[in-house]
Design a protein around this motif. Structure first.
Motif, short mmCIF file in Angstrom:
data_model
loop_
_atom_site.label_atom_id
_atom_site.label_comp_id
_atom_site.label_asym_id
_atom_site.label_seq_id
_atom_site.Cartn_x
_atom_site.Cartn_y
_atom_site.Cartn_z
N HIS A 1 11.63 -3.13 -11.33
CA HIS A 1 11.91 -3.98 -10.17
C HIS A 1 11.97 -3.20 -8.86
CE1 HIS A 1 12.59 -7.38 -12.83
NE2 HIS A 1 12.66 -8.13 -11.75
N TYR A 2 12.65 -2.07 -8.84
CA TYR A 2 12.71 -1.30 -7.60
C TYR A 2 11.31 -0.86 -7.17
CZ TYR A 2 17.61 -0.75 -6.18
OH TYR A 2 18.88 -0.95 -5.69
N LYS A 3 10.48 -0.43 -8.12
CA LYS A 3 9.12 -0.02 -7.77
C LYS A 3 8.34 -1.19 -7.18
CE LYS A 3 8.49 3.80 -11.01
NZ LYS A 3 7.89 4.22 -12.30
N GLU A 4 8.43 -2.36 -7.83
CA GLU A 4 7.66 -3.51 -7.36
C GLU A 4 8.23 -4.09 -6.06
OE1 GLU A 4 7.02 -6.35 -10.49
OE2 GLU A 4 5.70 -4.98 -11.58
N LEU A 5 9.55 -4.11 -5.92
CA LEU A 5 10.14 -4.59 -4.67
C LEU A 5 9.73 -3.70 -3.50
CD1 LEU A 5 13.74 -5.41 -5.98
CD2 LEU A 5 12.06 -7.09 -5.14
N THR A 6 9.77 -2.39 -3.71
CA THR A 6 9.39 -1.45 -2.66
C THR A 6 7.92 -1.59 -2.31
OG1 THR A 6 11.11 0.10 -3.34
CG2 THR A 6 9.29 1.01 -2.04
N ALA A 7 7.05 -1.69 -3.33
CA ALA A 7 5.61 -1.84 -3.07
C ALA A 7 5.32 -3.13 -2.30
CB ALA A 7 4.84 -1.81 -4.39
N LEU A 8 5.96 -4.21 -2.71
CA LEU A 8 5.74 -5.49 -2.03
C LEU A 8 6.23 -5.44 -0.59
CD1 LEU A 8 4.84 -8.47 -2.30
CD2 LEU A 8 7.23 -8.99 -2.92
N GLN A 9 7.42 -4.91 -0.38
CA GLN A 9 7.97 -4.79 0.98
C GLN A 9 7.03 -3.96 1.85
OE1 GLN A 9 10.73 -6.12 2.33
NE2 GLN A 9 11.01 -4.94 4.19
N ASN A 10 6.62 -2.81 1.35
CA ASN A 10 5.75 -1.92 2.13
C ASN A 10 4.41 -2.57 2.46
OD1 ASN A 10 7.76 0.00 2.08
ND2 ASN A 10 6.82 1.20 0.45
N GLU A 11 3.81 -3.24 1.46
CA GLU A 11 2.52 -3.89 1.67
C GLU A 11 2.61 -4.99 2.73
OE1 GLU A 11 -0.36 -7.06 -0.64
OE2 GLU A 11 0.89 -5.74 -1.87
N LEU A 12 3.61 -5.84 2.61
CA LEU A 12 3.68 -6.98 3.53
C LEU A 12 4.14 -6.58 4.93
CD1 LEU A 12 4.93 -9.76 1.09
CD2 LEU A 12 2.60 -9.25 1.85
N VAL A 13 5.01 -5.61 5.03
CA VAL A 13 5.43 -5.13 6.35
C VAL A 13 4.26 -4.42 7.04
CG1 VAL A 13 6.92 -3.46 7.54
CG2 VAL A 13 7.88 -5.02 5.85
N GLN A 14 3.50 -3.65 6.28
CA GLN A 14 2.34 -2.96 6.84
C GLN A 14 1.32 -3.98 7.37
OE1 GLN A 14 -0.07 -0.64 4.09
NE2 GLN A 14 -0.34 0.92 5.69
N LYS A 15 1.22 -5.12 6.70
CA LYS A 15 0.31 -6.18 7.13
C LYS A 15 0.95 -7.10 8.17
CE LYS A 15 -2.31 -6.35 2.83
NZ LYS A 15 -2.66 -7.18 1.65
N GLU A 16 2.15 -6.72 8.63
CA GLU A 16 2.90 -7.46 9.65
C GLU A 16 3.15 -8.91 9.25
OE1 GLU A 16 1.15 -6.83 13.50
OE2 GLU A 16 1.39 -4.66 13.35
N GLN A 17 3.48 -9.10 7.98
CA GLN A 17 3.80 -10.43 7.47
C GLN A 17 5.29 -10.72 7.67
OE1 GLN A 17 1.36 -12.57 6.22
NE2 GLN A 17 0.13 -10.92 7.11
N PRO A 18 5.65 -11.98 7.90
CA PRO A 18 7.06 -12.35 8.09
C PRO A 18 7.78 -12.41 6.74
CG PRO A 18 5.68 -14.31 8.25
CD PRO A 18 4.75 -13.13 8.08
N PHE A 19 8.15 -11.25 6.24
CA PHE A 19 8.73 -11.15 4.90
C PHE A 19 9.71 -9.98 4.84
CE2 PHE A 19 8.80 -9.06 0.75
CZ PHE A 19 9.24 -10.11 -0.05
N THR A 20 10.72 -10.14 3.98
CA THR A 20 11.60 -9.03 3.66
C THR A 20 12.26 -9.25 2.30
OG1 THR A 20 13.33 -7.54 4.47
CG2 THR A 20 13.72 -9.91 4.74
N VAL A 21 12.57 -8.16 1.64
CA VAL A 21 13.43 -8.17 0.46
C VAL A 21 14.85 -7.97 0.98
CG1 VAL A 21 14.09 -6.88 -1.62
CG2 VAL A 21 11.67 -7.23 -1.09
N LEU A 22 15.81 -8.72 0.43
CA LEU A 22 17.22 -8.54 0.74
C LEU A 22 17.94 -8.23 -0.57
CD1 LEU A 22 17.70 -11.59 3.16
CD2 LEU A 22 17.26 -9.20 3.78
N ALA A 23 18.43 -7.00 -0.70
CA ALA A 23 19.02 -6.55 -1.97
C ALA A 23 20.54 -6.53 -1.89
CB ALA A 23 18.49 -5.16 -2.31
N PHE A 24 21.16 -7.05 -2.94
CA PHE A 24 22.62 -7.12 -3.04
C PHE A 24 23.06 -6.49 -4.35
CE2 PHE A 24 21.45 -10.39 -0.07
CZ PHE A 24 22.44 -10.34 0.88
N PRO A 25 23.55 -5.24 -4.30
CA PRO A 25 24.05 -4.61 -5.51
C PRO A 25 25.21 -5.40 -6.11
CG PRO A 25 23.81 -3.00 -3.74
CD PRO A 25 23.63 -4.36 -3.13
#
Length: 190
Positions: free
Chosen positions: A65-89
């Motif tokens: 999950h951390y690998k996929e969350l990080t990859a998704l966040q990086n991909e969409l932010v790099q493409k300037e998409q209106p998206f974010t992951v919000l993580a709550f331990p």
């Protein structure tokens, strides 16, 4: 007698949403704490699709999950998409997040290069659930049953869908992209 009845009604009103000054219309209406204890408003995420996830450092789902969350966040932010992951331990499931907030932040940053917000550790279920997570439960009828439970939110903080940890981030990516496109289409029409 009438005065006592009025007093009881005023005390009970917030439970039923009557006269409540704390009415929350979406997830983004809540305040949370950062990993270093600062109170912040989730309103800053209005206008973004968010994937809200309760995370843990010592779970069998952590690495994937951390690998996929990080990859998704990086991909969409790099493409300037209106998206974010919000993580709550959260440490409510098998005590698999026993660490303090600073350790969790350092772990996610150093091990996974996580660039998404990781907030302070909270409870996500039962009577001590953080109010923001209580909103998610009320919205879906489903509270997290384990670590890495995921809620997809629209740009207003309303729940679109939710998934348990056996559903990977990559399996929900298409639904996330559709939510982003719908948000962009709505903004283009305005």
């Amino acid at each position: 007698m009438a005065r006592e009845v009025l007093r009881v009604l005023v005390l009970l009103a917030p439970l039923f949403g009557v006269f409540s000054e704390n009415k929350h219309n979406g997830f983004y209406d809540y305040n949370v704490k950062t990993f270093d204890g600062e109170t912040v408003s989730l309103k800053k995420y209005i206008g973004k699709v968010s994937l809200v996830v309760n995370v843990a450092s010592e779970c069998g789902y952590t690495d994937e999950h951390y690998k996929e969350l990080t990859a998704l966040q990086n991909e969409l932010v790099q493409k300037e998409q209106p998206f974010t992951v919000l993580a709550f331990p959260c440490n409510q499931f098998g005590e698999q997040e026993p660490h303090d907030n600073h350790y969790i932040q350092e772990f996610a940053s150093s091990e996974y290069k996580a660039s998404f917000p990781i907030f302070a550790k909270i409870d996500v279920r039962d009577r001590d659930a953080h109010p923001a997570y209580e909103f998610l439960r009320r919205s879906t009828g489903q509270e997290p049953q384990w670590n890495f439970w995921k809620y997809l939110l629209d740009g207003s903080g309303n729940v679109i869908n939710e998934w348990g940890p056996s559903i990977s981030v990559s399996q929900v990516k298409d639904e996330i992209l559709k939510a982003i496109q719908k948000l962009k289409n709505t903004h283009a029409e305005l």
